[in-house]
Design a protein around this motif. Structure first.
Motif, short mmCIF file in Angstrom:
data_model
loop_
_atom_site.label_atom_id
_atom_site.label_comp_id
_atom_site.label_asym_id
_atom_site.label_seq_id
_atom_site.Cartn_x
_atom_site.Cartn_y
_atom_site.Cartn_z
N VAL A 236 0.86 -1.19 0.00
CA VAL A 236 0.00 0.00 0.00
C VAL A 236 0.89 1.23 0.00
O VAL A 236 1.80 1.36 0.83
N LYS A 237 0.64 2.12 -0.96
CA LYS A 237 1.42 3.35 -1.06
C LYS A 237 0.49 4.55 -1.08
O LYS A 237 -0.61 4.50 -1.64
N GLU A 238 0.96 5.60 -0.43
CA GLU A 238 0.19 6.84 -0.51
C GLU A 238 0.95 7.85 -1.36
O GLU A 238 2.19 7.82 -1.44
N ALA A 239 0.19 8.74 -2.00
CA ALA A 239 0.79 9.78 -2.81
C ALA A 239 1.16 10.96 -1.92
O ALA A 239 0.30 11.53 -1.23
N VAL A 240 2.42 11.31 -1.91
CA VAL A 240 2.91 12.43 -1.11
C VAL A 240 3.06 13.62 -2.05
O VAL A 240 3.90 13.62 -2.96
N LEU A 241 2.20 14.63 -1.83
CA LEU A 241 2.22 15.79 -2.72
C LEU A 241 3.38 16.71 -2.37
O LEU A 241 3.74 16.86 -1.19
N PRO A 242 3.94 17.35 -3.38
CA PRO A 242 5.01 18.31 -3.09
C PRO A 242 4.45 19.52 -2.35
O PRO A 242 3.27 19.86 -2.46
N ASP A 243 5.30 20.16 -1.56
CA ASP A 243 4.86 21.35 -0.83
C ASP A 243 4.41 22.42 -1.82
O ASP A 243 5.00 22.61 -2.90
N LEU A 244 3.36 23.11 -1.43
CA LEU A 244 2.85 24.20 -2.27
C LEU A 244 3.54 25.49 -1.84
O LEU A 244 3.12 26.15 -0.90
N ASP A 245 4.59 25.83 -2.54
CA ASP A 245 5.32 27.05 -2.23
C ASP A 245 5.78 27.69 -3.54
O ASP A 245 5.52 27.19 -4.63
N ASP A 246 6.47 28.81 -3.42
CA ASP A 246 6.89 29.53 -4.62
C ASP A 246 7.85 28.69 -5.47
O ASP A 246 7.85 28.80 -6.70
N GLU A 247 8.65 27.85 -4.80
CA GLU A 247 9.56 27.00 -5.56
C GLU A 247 8.78 26.02 -6.46
O GLU A 247 9.17 25.75 -7.60
N PHE A 248 7.69 25.48 -5.90
CA PHE A 248 6.86 24.59 -6.71
C PHE A 248 6.28 25.34 -7.90
O PHE A 248 6.26 24.83 -9.03
N ALA A 249 5.76 26.55 -7.65
CA ALA A 249 5.17 27.35 -8.73
C ALA A 249 6.19 27.63 -9.83
O ALA A 249 5.90 27.51 -11.02
N LYS A 250 7.41 27.99 -9.44
CA LYS A 250 8.46 28.29 -10.42
C LYS A 250 8.83 27.06 -11.24
O LYS A 250 9.03 27.13 -12.45
N ALA A 251 8.91 25.92 -10.56
CA ALA A 251 9.38 24.70 -11.22
C ALA A 251 8.33 24.07 -12.13
O ALA A 251 8.67 23.42 -13.13
N ASN A 252 7.05 24.27 -11.80
CA ASN A 252 6.01 23.50 -12.50
C ASN A 252 4.93 24.35 -13.17
O ASN A 252 3.90 23.82 -13.59
N SER A 253 5.19 25.65 -13.27
CA SER A 253 4.25 26.52 -13.97
C SER A 253 5.00 27.71 -14.54
O SER A 253 6.21 27.84 -14.36
N GLU A 254 4.28 28.59 -15.19
CA GLU A 254 4.89 29.78 -15.76
C GLU A 254 4.95 30.93 -14.77
O GLU A 254 5.37 32.04 -15.11
N PHE A 255 4.55 30.67 -13.53
CA PHE A 255 4.45 31.75 -12.55
C PHE A 255 5.57 31.66 -11.51
O PHE A 255 6.11 30.58 -11.24
N GLU A 256 5.83 32.82 -10.93
CA GLU A 256 6.93 32.92 -9.96
C GLU A 256 6.47 32.63 -8.54
O GLU A 256 7.28 32.24 -7.70
N THR A 257 5.19 32.84 -8.29
CA THR A 257 4.70 32.68 -6.91
C THR A 257 3.42 31.85 -6.90
O THR A 257 2.70 31.76 -7.91
N VAL A 258 3.12 31.26 -5.75
CA VAL A 258 1.86 30.52 -5.57
C VAL A 258 0.69 31.47 -5.71
O VAL A 258 -0.35 31.10 -6.27
N GLU A 259 0.83 32.68 -5.25
CA GLU A 259 -0.25 33.65 -5.35
C GLU A 259 -0.63 33.90 -6.80
O GLU A 259 -1.82 33.93 -7.16
N ASP A 260 0.39 34.06 -7.67
CA ASP A 260 0.10 34.26 -9.09
C ASP A 260 -0.50 33.00 -9.73
O ASP A 260 -1.39 33.09 -10.57
N LEU A 261 0.01 31.85 -9.31
CA LEU A 261 -0.53 30.59 -9.82
C LEU A 261 -2.00 30.45 -9.44
O LEU A 261 -2.84 30.08 -10.28
N ARG A 262 -2.32 30.74 -8.19
CA ARG A 262 -3.70 30.63 -7.73
C ARG A 262 -4.59 31.63 -8.45
O ARG A 262 -5.73 31.30 -8.83
N ALA A 263 -4.10 32.85 -8.65
CA ALA A 263 -4.90 33.87 -9.34
C ALA A 263 -5.20 33.46 -10.77
O ALA A 263 -6.32 33.63 -11.26
#
Length: 450
Positions: A236-263
């Motif tokens: 049995v394995k659980e999915a461990v989500l990456p932390d939701l922070d600005d580093e995640f936003a930069k690495a996985n989207s076109e945005f620099e911050t979580v705030e911009d990603l959410r907007a």
């Protein structure tokens, strides 16, 4: 040609038409010309035999009968246009005079579009999807993005939904293993409902080392014998989500911050929801309006609508190069079952049509002649036609009344959608401003001066 109209019961009228001898003789002459093309007369080429010889050979009654058959529909159509009769079914015609000589007289009894009551139209309450995404919905979309980058971690606990369970699975149907359902080390996402729901039911709460056996209905409804499952839980394995922070936003989207990603996520979701909500306003208002109509609807109108929908389907299939018979075979239907499937939406469409006409009358939304002239001028403009000539042609074929009705129904629907009470799925009132797309500021291009 003279005609009168008399109102009967059951949404019917009787048109009484009289065609003078001179007018009808034109139709008789045309009839003999058609007959001349079908017969051979010595000394004359096909179609050139004169009427007097044909009358002498076959009798005048032949031409008169042919003229009645061909010209009657035209005389009837002229009377319908003259009296602006809104017919919804073919007429029942009885010739009352002139079959042998003299003026032609006939009566045409025809069903007309009824007036219906739509009491309560001015107090409609319409449910639509909320056009504004909630914070929870936005969070769920962001979590879906995070799941794309999740890591699986082995856990020593009972399996729960969204866990990845490594299993050996065997499914037996009869005495034979089922291909595709018998394998080892299969990574199963618990709660996905894949194959049969019984798999999820039996794996919830299972731990590594558990063995479960159960039966389940075959996914193929034509198979009566159930499937027999044997499953061994290996991990049995659980999915461990990456932390939701600005580093995640930069690495996985076109945005620099979580705030911009959410907007951005909120903007995208709201744009889609506003589109869906506006479509729902139209559709759900029409459905609510149709529900107000309790009058009996003429069967002929429902049949006409069913036939129109079938014809539209046939044309679309032909445009795609598809054979209608092959399509029906592919979807497991016949012409009869297709017509039955169209019946309910056809009846609703007829009710909406009749109710909108009623609303237009009650609200004074039927366009006057000046508005008709404006619309015809707009129609004529792109092609450079003369508006008066276009209006004359429309009048000749009785389309002015149809145009007036279409404009009235359009105005009625606009009035309704502007005045209905809008609520969301929870019954909460929706601000109409929320249905408007947000204004986008003009983007300024900045260029470096060389």
């Amino acid at each position: 040609m003279k005609s009168t109209v008399e109102t009967l019961d059951d949404n019917r009228v009787k048109l009484s038409v009289e065609v003078d001898e001179e007018t009808f003789d034109v139709a008789v002459d045309a009839a003999f010309k058609r007959i001349a093309k079908e017969v051979r007369m010595p000394g004359f080429r096909p179609g050139k035999a004169p009427r007097r010889l044909l009358e002498a050979q076959f009798g005048s009654a032949v031409g008169r009968e042919e003229a009645l058959r061909e010209a009657m529909p035209e005389y009837y159509a002229q009377a319908v246009i003259e009296h602006d009769v809104d017919v919804v079914a073919p007429p029942e015609i009885e010739i009352t005079g002139g079959q042998e000589d003299g003026p032609v007289q006939f009566d045409a009894v025809v069903e007309i579009r009824p007036s219906v009551s739509a009491a309560g139209y001015d107090g409609l309450r319409v449910e639509i999807p909320n056009p504004v995404a909630s914070a929870e919905e936005i969070d769920e979309q962001i979590d879906n993005l995070r799941r794309n980058f999740a890591e699986l971690s082995v856990v020593e606990r009972a399996a729960a939904d969204e866990d990845h369970v490594t299993i050996d699975i065997e499914a037996i149907h009869g005495d034979e293993p089922v291909p595709g359902l018998t394998t080892t080390d299969y990574d199963y996402l618990l709660g996905s409902g894949a194959v049969v729901p019984e798999i999820d039911e039996n794996l919830r709460g299972a731990t590594a080392g558990d063995e479960v056996e159960f039966s389940a209905d075959h996914p193929d409804p034509e198979e009566e014998e159930p499937l027999q499952f044997s499953i061994t839980v290996k991990e049995v394995k659980e999915a461990v989500l990456p932390d939701l922070d600005d580093e995640f936003a930069k690495a996985n989207s076109e945005f620099e911050t979580v705030e911009d990603l959410r907007a951005d996520m909120a903007d995208r979701m709201n744009t889609m929801r506003i589109q869906q909500a506006n479509m729902a306003v139209q559709q759900n208002t029409a459905e609510a309006l149709a529900a107000l109509v309790t009058d009996e609807i003429p069967e002929s109108m429902i049949e006409n609508e069913i036939n129109a929908r079938i014809q539209d389907l046939v044309q679309r299939l032909q445009q795609q190069g598809m054979d209608v018979g092959a399509y029906l075979d592919a979807v497991g239907q016949t012409a009869e079952t297709l017509a039955a499937e169209f019946r309910e939406p056809a009846e609703q469409a007829v009710k909406v049509d009749l109710a909108l006409r009623s609303v237009a009358d009650l609200q004074g939304l039927v366009p006057d002649d000046d508005r008709i002239d404006e619309v015809i001028a707009e129609m004529a403009g792109p092609s450079g036609q003369d508006p008066d000539e276009l209006k004359g042609r429309l009048a000749e074929v009785g389309q002015i009344s149809a145009l007036r009705s279409d404009l009235a129904k359009q105005a009625a629907m606009e009035w309704l959608t502007d005045n209905v009470e809008l609520v969301d799925e929870d019954g909460e009132a929706i601000d109409r401003e929320a249905l408007e797309f947000p204004a986008r500021g003009a983007e300024e291009d900045s260029e470096e001066e060389e």
